[in-house]
Structures are given as C-alpha cells and as structure tokens.
Design an enzyme around this catalytic site. Structure first.
Site: not given
Ligand code: NAD
Length: 326
Positions: A35, A54, A75, A95, A161, A285
């Site tokens: 995302f 990814d 990763i 990731a 997490y 929750r």
């Molecule tokens: P997302 O799941 O859409 O994106 C994460 C991506 O990482 C995915 O495309 C997935 O395929 C890839 N991935 C997962 N494990 C992997 C691995 N072992 N090797 C390679 N790729 C891997 O999530 P997002 O919402 O885009 O989140 C992006 C970052 O932001 C993450 O680190 C998440 O923890 C952080 N984050 C997101 C939010 C939110 O509200 N969306 C809030 C706080 C922090």
C-alpha cells in the site's frame, strides 16, 4: 471534524511547496508492492531509478508502477537484500509483517521480519552509505498517557508488532549515532487510501466493505475511541521530506494532529458512500487503545510537513475510486 477546509488553490500551492525534489537517485523501496510503498514508488519513478524488493506476501505485482524494477524476494534473505541495495543511495524500508494479530500468534516471525531483517538492512546500507527512511509505527507508544502523543512520550507497546517496530526505531536512531548512517524513522499513525491491504483489518477498509455489502457497519465497543487517520499522500510527503532533510537520526510522528471517534468515522463512511447501512455495536476489542492522536509539531517545524488531505476529502475520493458514490 478534522482539518480546516482550504480551497483548491491553497492546497495545490501548498503541495507544490512542501514536496521536495527527489531526483536522479537510485532508490530501493522494500515493500514497494504494498500500500504505502507503491504510492512512494509512483511518486519517485519518473525522476529516479526505482527498485522494489517485495515477496508479494501482502502486496501485488500490479501495484508496482511501470518503470520500477520489481525484485521478488524476502527481506530476511541477506543476499537478496544486498543485491537489491547494490548502488542504492536512498532506501525506504516499508516491508513488514503488518498484522498485529499475526504478530501475537507468531512473535518469532514478527521479530525476524520486522526487527532482525531491519538490522541486516541497516548493516547493508552502511556499506552503501545509503540514507534509510524507515516505517515505524504509533504502535510503539501502546496506551498513551495523554494525547496528542509526542515523540519523547513514554513507549510501552502492547504487541510483538509494536515491540519490533520500537526495536526498528531504536536501531535506526543508534545506527546514526554510532555509525553516522543517515536514518529517519517515521512513526505512522492510521494510514488510509487506495490500495490498502485488505487482509490488514484496518477500520477504514472494514467500514467501506461493510457499506458496499449494504451494512451494517460494526463498531467494536462504544465508538468513542479516537484515531488519527492520515492519507497516504501525506505519508508520501513525509517520506520525501525525510529523504532530503538534514535532521537525520531522529524520529518523527506522521499523522494529521487531529483525531476523530470511530463513530464519526462510521457516519462519514455511510455519508460518502451514499449508503443507508445501519451502524451497530459489537463487543469491544480486548486491549483496544482508547485514544490515539499524533503531535505533529516536530515534523511540521523541522521538516516543513503539513497534512493536505482532510479525512472527509480522503474518504470521498476512496468512495469514488471504489465506485461507491454517485
Ligand atoms: P502492506 O502490507 O500493504 O505493505 C507491506 C509490503 O511488505 C507488502 O507488499 C508485502 O508483500 C511486503 N512484505 C511483507 N513481508 C515481506 C518480506 N519478508 N520480504 C519482502 N517483502 C515483504 O502494508 P502498508 O500498510 O503499506 O505498510 C507499510 C509499512 O508501514 C509497514 O512497515 C507497516 O508496518 C507500516 N505502518 C503502516 C501503517 C498503516 O496504517 N498502514 C501504520 C503504521 C505503520
């Protein structure tokens, strides 16, 4: 209920001023098929050489914009990371195992993906002398004593997490202090927008799905809990500012500095989707955080960040993109 309204000319002028020029770089985006990572890739691909690493566990190949190279890999594999980072001067580390529930079910997996792999990545970045902007999270604060939450406030994460993101955040800062690596951990609050991972049970996604199904929208608990919802475009803005700032080695919250109740969110989703879905309540929750709101003064003052998308505007756009409005 959220950001003050600004007219379009103000908004676009603001965007143009605030978004720094990041060009002619070799950029690695881990999680770039996900995302937030795919929105970053989109913003950078025209003027930079962009590589995405990814494993497609949560992301999708077609989220990666044309012109960016997709390296399909994990990763946790140091050689894969080394190859993907070869020659990079800028890394955005997105990731992660993003599901809090999954991290509770399998804390070792969360630790390896969210914490240990980050140390490997930082180590590799030292060799390349690459700047690293990392996705940290509001989850590191746990139940805040008061809101808005500032960067120096107490941290007591309630899930593996959150613990692993706090570890990532600490390592990022210490890699700067100990080794001079340019790092910027960004603590995202509740990010929303197009292409959000549907498996990640983000409340905005859940409410849109429930509205699309004709309802009801189910609120866990009394709906008085608050969250700071920040649009992915503003998260991209924060990342681009972090890529160019000289304020490295320090963390920044990324939110809007405002919050809404979950009941208000549900009502707005019903409104923007032109739905007549009912809103009902289910059991709370266990351990749900009551109030969450970012203090964004540091990123505002030091990086020049300014949230540009109001929640209503962001939700209306999302409804249109999903074909849920007239
Ligand atoms: P997302 O799941 O859409 O994106 C994460 C991506 O990482 C995915 O495309 C997935 O395929 C890839 N991935 C997962 N494990 C992997 C691995 N072992 N090797 C390679 N790729 C891997 O999530 P997002 O919402 O885009 O989140 C992006 C970052 O932001 C993450 O680190 C998440 O923890 C952080 N984050 C997101 C939010 C939110 O509200 N969306 C809030 C706080 C922090």
């Amino acid at each position: 209920m959220n950001d003050a309204d600004t007219d379009d000319s103000d908004r676009s002028a603001g965007r143009a001023d605030r978004t720094p020029d990041v060009s002619n770089r070799t950029v690695l985006i881990t999680g770039g098929a996900g995302f937030i990572g795919s929105h970053l890739a989109e913003a950078l691909v025209e003027d930079n050489e962009v590589r995405v690493l990814d494993d497609l566990s949560g992301g999708a190949r077609d989220h990666v914009p044309a012109g960016a190279d997709l390296v399909e890999g994990d990763i946790r594999d140091s050689e894969t990371v080394a190859d993907a980072m070869d020659g990079a001067d800028l890394v955005f580390h997105e990731a992660a195992l993003v599901s809090v529930e999954e991290s509770v079910e399998d804390p070792q997996r969360s630790n390896r993906i969210n914490a240990a792999a980050t140390v490997d990545l930082l180590e590799r970045a030292r060799e390349e002398d690459a700047r690293v902007v990392l996705a940290s999270s509001a989850a590191i604060y746990g139940h805040p004593d008061s809101v808005p939450v500032a960067e120096a406030d107490s941290k007591d994460p309630t899930s593996p997490y959150g613990i692993d993101k706090l570890t990532l955040d600490h390592y990022a800062r210490r890699y700067h202090d100990l080794y001079g690596l340019e790092t910027v951990p960004l603590r995202y609050f509740n990010v929303y927008g197009p292409r959000q991972n549907p498996e990640y049970s983000a409340v905005v996604n859940v409410f849109f799905q429930q509205a699309a199904d004709g309802g009801p929208l189910t609120i866990e608990g009394d709906g008085g809990q608050t969250r700071d919802f920040v649009h992915v475009r503003d998260v991209v803005q924060a990342n681009l500012l972090a890529a160019t700032t000289d304020r490295v080695g320090q963390p920044f919250n990324v939110g809007t500095g405002t919050s809404v109740t979950i009941s208000e969110l549900a009502e707005t989703v019903v409104e923007v989707t032109d739905s007549d879905a009912e809103i009902t309540h289910v059991d709370p929750r266990p351990g749900d955080i009551r109030h969450s709101e970012a203090d964004v003064s540091a990123i505002r003052e030091e990086l020049g960040y300014e949230p540009t998308v109001s929640l209503e505007e962001g939700l209306r756009e999302l409804a249109e993109a999903k074909g849920l409005s007239d």
